[in-house]
Design a protein around this motif. Structure first.
Motif, PDB file in Angstrom:
ATOM      1  N   ASP A   1       0.848  -1.180   0.000  1.00 16.20           N
ATOM      2  CA  ASP A   1       0.000   0.000   0.000  1.00 16.20           C
ATOM      3  C   ASP A   1       0.891   1.239   0.000  1.00 16.20           C
ATOM      4  O   ASP A   1       1.608   1.501   0.956  1.00 16.20           O
ATOM      5  N   TRP A   2       0.837   2.018  -1.084  1.00 17.70           N
ATOM      6  CA  TRP A   2       1.725   3.173  -1.228  1.00 17.70           C
ATOM      7  C   TRP A   2       1.468   4.227  -0.166  1.00 17.70           C
ATOM      8  O   TRP A   2       2.371   4.955   0.224  1.00 17.70           O
ATOM      9  N   SER A   3       0.254   4.327   0.350  1.00 17.11           N
ATOM     10  CA  SER A   3      -0.069   5.389   1.303  1.00 17.11           C
ATOM     11  C   SER A   3       0.619   5.202   2.645  1.00 17.11           C
ATOM     12  O   SER A   3       0.691   6.131   3.434  1.00 17.11           O
ATOM     13  N   ALA A  70       2.950  12.742  -3.983  1.00 11.05           N
ATOM     14  CA  ALA A  70       4.136  12.453  -4.785  1.00 11.05           C
ATOM     15  C   ALA A  70       4.849  11.285  -4.121  1.00 11.05           C
ATOM     16  O   ALA A  70       5.335  11.401  -3.000  1.00 11.05           O
ATOM     17  N   ARG A  71       4.883  10.158  -4.809  1.00 12.30           N
ATOM     18  CA  ARG A  71       5.598   8.987  -4.303  1.00 12.30           C
ATOM     19  C   ARG A  71       6.957   8.952  -4.983  1.00 12.30           C
ATOM     20  O   ARG A  71       7.041   8.923  -6.208  1.00 12.30           O
ATOM     21  N   ARG A  78      12.958   6.715  -0.158  1.00 12.83           N
ATOM     22  CA  ARG A  78      11.607   6.243  -0.436  1.00 12.83           C
ATOM     23  C   ARG A  78      10.650   7.023   0.439  1.00 12.83           C
ATOM     24  O   ARG A  78      10.868   7.132   1.644  1.00 12.83           O
ATOM     25  N   GLY A  79       9.596   7.556  -0.153  1.00 12.37           N
ATOM     26  CA  GLY A  79       8.630   8.255   0.655  1.00 12.37           C
ATOM     27  C   GLY A  79       7.525   8.870  -0.152  1.00 12.37           C
ATOM     28  O   GLY A  79       7.513   8.831  -1.373  1.00 12.37           O
ATOM     29  N   VAL A  80       6.568   9.425   0.562  1.00 13.20           N
ATOM     30  CA  VAL A  80       5.419  10.080  -0.036  1.00 13.20           C
ATOM     31  C   VAL A  80       5.279  11.469   0.566  1.00 13.20           C
ATOM     32  O   VAL A  80       5.354  11.632   1.787  1.00 13.20           O
TER      33      VAL A  80
END
Length: 86
Positions: A1-3, A70-71, A78-80
């Motif tokens: 899950d990217w979030s 923005a991923r 690595r981050g959002v």
């Protein structure tokens, strides 16, 4: 899950956080290729690109007003980050 991706520290900066689709991304890693994905609040990927060779990048995108994520992912980063397009 990217979030659930979070920046482990201030390794990634996105500014200004409120913009018109033009923003800067700064990282501490100029040596690796980064993947940048822009995702809207519905989870739809609206833009993807590869960034390399610098610690700072400028993006100018035609985005509808609203909130985006923005991923950013690379070898050591690595981050959002969230931002708002007015």
């Amino acid at each position: 899950d990217w979030s659930s991706d979070v920046c482990s520290s201030d390794l990634i900066e996105l500014f200004p956080s409120v913009n018109n689709g033009s923003f800067n991304i700064r990282t501490n890693d100029a040596n690796s290729t980064l993947t940048l994905e822009i995702i809207d609040v519905q989870g739809k990927k609206v833009f993807t690109t590869q960034l390399s060779g610098s610690k700072e990048y400028r993006e100018s995108l035609s985005l509808q007003p609203g909130m985006y994520f923005a991923r950013i992912e690379g070898n050591s980063v690595r981050g959002v980050k969230s931002f708002v397009v007015q």
